[in-house]
Design a protein around this motif. Sequence first.
Motif, PDB file in Angstrom:
ATOM      1  N   ILE A 202       0.984  -1.300   0.024  1.00 29.65           N
ATOM      2  CA  ILE A 202      -0.017   0.087  -0.018  1.00 29.65           C
ATOM      3  C   ILE A 202       1.078   1.178  -0.003  1.00 29.65           C
ATOM      4  O   ILE A 202       1.722   1.401   0.916  1.00 29.65           O
ATOM      5  CB  ILE A 202      -1.014  -0.151   1.029  1.00 29.65           C
ATOM      6  N   VAL A 203       0.800   2.135  -0.878  1.00 31.00           N
ATOM      7  CA  VAL A 203       1.603   3.426  -1.074  1.00 31.00           C
ATOM      8  C   VAL A 203       0.575   4.457  -0.756  1.00 31.00           C
ATOM      9  O   VAL A 203      -0.414   4.673  -1.298  1.00 31.00           O
ATOM     10  CB  VAL A 203       1.965   3.467  -2.682  1.00 31.00           C
ATOM     11  N   HIS A 204       1.229   5.411   0.051  1.00 32.91           N
ATOM     12  CA  HIS A 204       0.783   6.394   0.584  1.00 32.91           C
ATOM     13  C   HIS A 204       1.287   7.835   0.091  1.00 32.91           C
ATOM     14  O   HIS A 204       2.389   7.911   0.200  1.00 32.91           O
ATOM     15  CB  HIS A 204       0.403   6.553   2.163  1.00 32.91           C
ATOM     16  N   ALA A 205       0.327   8.827  -0.345  1.00 30.55           N
ATOM     17  CA  ALA A 205       1.120  10.123  -0.575  1.00 30.55           C
ATOM     18  C   ALA A 205      -0.116  11.167  -0.940  1.00 30.55           C
ATOM     19  O   ALA A 205      -1.210  10.780  -0.754  1.00 30.55           O
ATOM     20  CB  ALA A 205       1.573  10.007  -2.203  1.00 30.55           C
ATOM     21  N   ASN A 206       0.420  12.347  -0.799  1.00 28.21           N
ATOM     22  CA  ASN A 206      -0.467  13.418  -0.951  1.00 28.21           C
ATOM     23  C   ASN A 206      -1.260  13.363  -2.207  1.00 28.21           C
ATOM     24  O   ASN A 206      -0.794  12.857  -3.271  1.00 28.21           O
ATOM     25  CB  ASN A 206       0.225  14.932  -0.910  1.00 28.21           C
ATOM     26  N   ASP A 207      -2.402  13.857  -2.197  1.00 27.29           N
ATOM     27  CA  ASP A 207      -3.416  13.700  -3.297  1.00 27.29           C
ATOM     28  C   ASP A 207      -2.973  14.600  -4.454  1.00 27.29           C
ATOM     29  O   ASP A 207      -2.807  15.827  -4.392  1.00 27.29           O
ATOM     30  CB  ASP A 207      -4.668  14.056  -2.870  1.00 27.29           C
ATOM     31  N   PRO A 208      -2.590  14.223  -5.756  1.00 24.57           N
ATOM     32  CA  PRO A 208      -2.314  15.087  -6.850  1.00 24.57           C
ATOM     33  C   PRO A 208      -3.434  15.717  -7.339  1.00 24.57           C
ATOM     34  O   PRO A 208      -3.044  16.802  -8.252  1.00 24.57           O
ATOM     35  CB  PRO A 208      -1.467  13.911  -7.712  1.00 24.57           C
ATOM     36  N   SER A 209      -4.745  15.169  -7.115  1.00 26.01           N
ATOM     37  CA  SER A 209      -5.827  15.828  -7.598  1.00 26.01           C
ATOM     38  C   SER A 209      -6.191  17.409  -7.004  1.00 26.01           C
ATOM     39  O   SER A 209      -6.103  17.596  -5.906  1.00 26.01           O
ATOM     40  CB  SER A 209      -7.012  15.225  -7.552  1.00 26.01           C
ATOM     41  N   ILE A 210      -5.975  18.232  -8.161  1.00 20.94           N
ATOM     42  CA  ILE A 210      -6.330  19.893  -7.639  1.00 20.94           C
ATOM     43  C   ILE A 210      -7.753  19.988  -7.148  1.00 20.94           C
ATOM     44  O   ILE A 210      -8.071  20.548  -6.365  1.00 20.94           O
ATOM     45  CB  ILE A 210      -5.940  20.608  -8.821  1.00 20.94           C
ATOM     46  N   ALA A 211      -8.583  18.948  -7.745  1.00 17.89           N
ATOM     47  CA  ALA A 211     -10.087  18.985  -7.401  1.00 17.89           C
ATOM     48  C   ALA A 211     -10.295  18.679  -5.942  1.00 17.89           C
ATOM     49  O   ALA A 211     -11.050  19.159  -5.157  1.00 17.89           O
ATOM     50  CB  ALA A 211     -10.865  18.471  -8.253  1.00 17.89           C
ATOM     51  N   ALA A 212      -9.629  17.500  -5.447  1.00 17.52           N
ATOM     52  CA  ALA A 212      -9.802  16.942  -4.437  1.00 17.52           C
ATOM     53  C   ALA A 212      -8.917  17.438  -3.253  1.00 17.52           C
ATOM     54  O   ALA A 212      -9.085  17.307  -2.367  1.00 17.52           O
ATOM     55  CB  ALA A 212      -9.457  15.303  -4.432  1.00 17.52           C
ATOM     56  N   ASN A 213      -7.806  18.137  -3.544  1.00 12.98           N
ATOM     57  CA  ASN A 213      -6.873  18.577  -2.769  1.00 12.98           C
ATOM     58  C   ASN A 213      -6.414  19.947  -3.389  1.00 12.98           C
ATOM     59  O   ASN A 213      -5.173  20.226  -3.852  1.00 12.98           O
ATOM     60  CB  ASN A 213      -5.605  17.383  -2.874  1.00 12.98           C
ATOM     61  N   PRO A 214      -7.129  20.835  -3.128  1.00 11.22           N
ATOM     62  CA  PRO A 214      -6.717  22.322  -3.744  1.00 11.22           C
ATOM     63  C   PRO A 214      -5.759  23.075  -2.578  1.00 11.22           C
ATOM     64  O   PRO A 214      -5.571  22.704  -1.543  1.00 11.22           O
ATOM     65  CB  PRO A 214      -7.964  22.956  -3.764  1.00 11.22           C
ATOM     66  N   THR A 235       0.758  -3.496  -9.054  1.00 11.53           N
ATOM     67  CA  THR A 235      -0.322  -4.003  -8.382  1.00 11.53           C
ATOM     68  C   THR A 235      -0.430  -3.362  -6.950  1.00 11.53           C
ATOM     69  O   THR A 235      -1.010  -4.050  -6.292  1.00 11.53           O
ATOM     70  CB  THR A 235      -0.138  -5.624  -8.305  1.00 11.53           C
ATOM     71  N   TRP A 236      -0.048  -2.287  -6.766  1.00  7.53           N
ATOM     72  CA  TRP A 236      -0.220  -1.604  -5.497  1.00  7.53           C
ATOM     73  C   TRP A 236      -1.492  -1.129  -5.320  1.00  7.53           C
ATOM     74  O   TRP A 236      -2.295  -0.960  -6.241  1.00  7.53           O
ATOM     75  CB  TRP A 236       0.629  -0.230  -5.331  1.00  7.53           C
ATOM     76  N   ASN A 237      -1.814  -1.065  -4.053  1.00  4.86           N
ATOM     77  CA  ASN A 237      -2.980  -0.068  -3.663  1.00  4.86           C
ATOM     78  C   ASN A 237      -2.406   1.067  -3.176  1.00  4.86           C
ATOM     79  O   ASN A 237      -1.245   1.242  -2.700  1.00  4.86           O
ATOM     80  CB  ASN A 237      -3.752  -0.753  -2.506  1.00  4.86           C
ATOM     81  N   THR A 238      -3.195   2.130  -3.498  1.00  7.95           N
ATOM     82  CA  THR A 238      -2.758   3.758  -3.151  1.00  7.95           C
ATOM     83  C   THR A 238      -3.753   4.495  -2.512  1.00  7.95           C
ATOM     84  O   THR A 238      -4.949   4.314  -2.896  1.00  7.95           O
ATOM     85  CB  THR A 238      -2.323   4.105  -4.790  1.00  7.95           C
ATOM     86  N   ARG A 239      -3.378   5.034  -1.597  1.00  5.21           N
ATOM     87  CA  ARG A 239      -4.204   6.033  -0.793  1.00  5.21           C
ATOM     88  C   ARG A 239      -3.679   7.323  -0.828  1.00  5.21           C
ATOM     89  O   ARG A 239      -2.379   7.613  -0.535  1.00  5.21           O
ATOM     90  CB  ARG A 239      -4.174   5.430   0.742  1.00  5.21           C
ATOM     91  N   TYR A 240      -4.398   8.341  -1.329  1.00  6.60           N
ATOM     92  CA  TYR A 240      -4.176   9.567  -1.655  1.00  6.60           C
ATOM     93  C   TYR A 240      -4.797  10.481  -0.479  1.00  6.60           C
ATOM     94  O   TYR A 240      -5.851  10.397   0.150  1.00  6.60           O
ATOM     95  CB  TYR A 240      -4.688  10.297  -2.778  1.00  6.60           C
ATOM     96  N   TYR A 241      -3.774  11.535   0.381  1.00  6.21           N
ATOM     97  CA  TYR A 241      -4.463  12.319   1.376  1.00  6.21           C
ATOM     98  C   TYR A 241      -4.497  13.708   1.184  1.00  6.21           C
ATOM     99  O   TYR A 241      -3.665  14.346   0.396  1.00  6.21           O
ATOM    100  CB  TYR A 241      -3.287  12.120   2.405  1.00  6.21           C
ATOM    101  N   VAL A 242      -5.328  14.359   1.596  1.00  5.01           N
ATOM    102  CA  VAL A 242      -5.561  15.899   1.584  1.00  5.01           C
ATOM    103  C   VAL A 242      -4.272  16.535   2.174  1.00  5.01           C
ATOM    104  O   VAL A 242      -3.903  16.217   3.412  1.00  5.01           O
ATOM    105  CB  VAL A 242      -7.060  16.173   2.068  1.00  5.01           C
ATOM    106  N   GLY A 243      -3.804  17.470   1.668  1.00  7.44           N
ATOM    107  CA  GLY A 243      -2.934  18.271   2.217  1.00  7.44           C
ATOM    108  C   GLY A 243      -3.438  19.641   3.114  1.00  7.44           C
ATOM    109  O   GLY A 243      -3.849  19.474   3.958  1.00  7.44           O
ATOM    110  N   TYR A 244      -2.929  20.509   2.534  1.00 10.93           N
ATOM    111  CA  TYR A 244      -3.086  22.007   3.220  1.00 10.93           C
ATOM    112  C   TYR A 244      -4.535  22.194   3.300  1.00 10.93           C
ATOM    113  O   TYR A 244      -5.228  23.073   4.238  1.00 10.93           O
ATOM    114  CB  TYR A 244      -2.407  23.267   2.414  1.00 10.93           C
ATOM    115  N   ALA A 245      -5.390  21.798   2.427  1.00 12.05           N
ATOM    116  CA  ALA A 245      -6.767  22.036   2.371  1.00 12.05           C
ATOM    117  C   ALA A 245      -7.502  21.114   3.715  1.00 12.05           C
ATOM    118  O   ALA A 245      -8.479  21.294   3.817  1.00 12.05           O
ATOM    119  CB  ALA A 245      -7.385  21.439   1.294  1.00 12.05           C
ATOM    120  N   LEU A 246      -6.611  20.387   4.528  1.00 12.03           N
ATOM    121  CA  LEU A 246      -7.141  19.565   5.464  1.00 12.03           C
ATOM    122  C   LEU A 246      -7.991  20.410   6.320  1.00 12.03           C
ATOM    123  O   LEU A 246      -8.875  19.853   7.156  1.00 12.03           O
ATOM    124  CB  LEU A 246      -6.066  18.865   5.993  1.00 12.03           C
TER     125      LEU A 246
END
Length: 307
Positions: A202-214, A235-246
């Motif tokens: 499982i790979v975790h990182a900040n969300d690259p989507s501007i819409a989801a993570n402005p 074959t990874w599972n990936t989780r994207y996290y909200v950054g400054y908009a948190l």
Amino acid sequence: MTLILGRLLAFGAGLLQLGVMSPARFEPLVRYTSNLPAQHDVFVVAHEDDWQLFMGDVVAKRIRAGDSVIFIYLTAGDDGRDSLYWQTRERAALQSTRLAIGPDAADSAAVRCSTTEVLEHAIRKCVIANTESYFMRLPDGKRNGLGFGRHDYQSLRRLRGKKIGTMLAVDGSAAYHGWQDLMATANKLIGSRSSSDAAEIIVHANDPSIAANPHDHFDHRMAGLLVNDLRKGQTWNTRYYVGYALATRAANRSADEAREKTAIFLAYDKEMMLVNKAWSAYAEHPAFYSECMLRTYARKARASGNR
């Protein structure tokens, strides 16, 4: 300075009143009891305090579940400053890692650091218990992603956009010749544990989507884009996290989760202030950091694989 320290103490005192932090020392909620990892978690972050702010409670949970955990720090987080600053940030990140592991875990106090070669790149590696931390030490790209003059305006954003062809580590230890070179190196690090063959990755990182993570830092977005580019064909599972908009989202952590996250973040902040009290991250934006402790937002990316 007295005002800054007073605010930090008030922050902790307020959490005590809410039952978020223990008045004694931090006690882990769960302790891991097996040497066989349930899964292989990799946290790909831009800076040394990112996971503590955006996913600290998740990190603690996974470590104490017995997972093998890797942290990949893409930049030195130098903020255009000298080596004393970014080297202190590395030590502060390891202090947070110690606390996330918990005092009762085997070897939780021992840190073994060395230089490892990955695809002909020298990378600082530190091992604590069931965690590995890799410090790639690339230049901080500044919030706008355009870089700092100290390092000739090198940045992850400019490397991915082919505005520069090479990016050098701030200590001159390694050179990455294009985004593909950086991707290949990160890919190798993600799969560096021999146990990963038998464990879900499982790979975790900040969300690259501007819409989801402005409004996020461009380095955070580049960490997410690096993972997004890499996971195609994996074959990874990936989780994207909200950054400054948190801080603008509704609070969603339990008192125990917020207590864990706060203690882990304060371990980082305390180490920074031991060198220079003006380096307290909390003191720069106390309202923002206080809000982050009460929130963690993530989404699961669509399953990746050969396609």
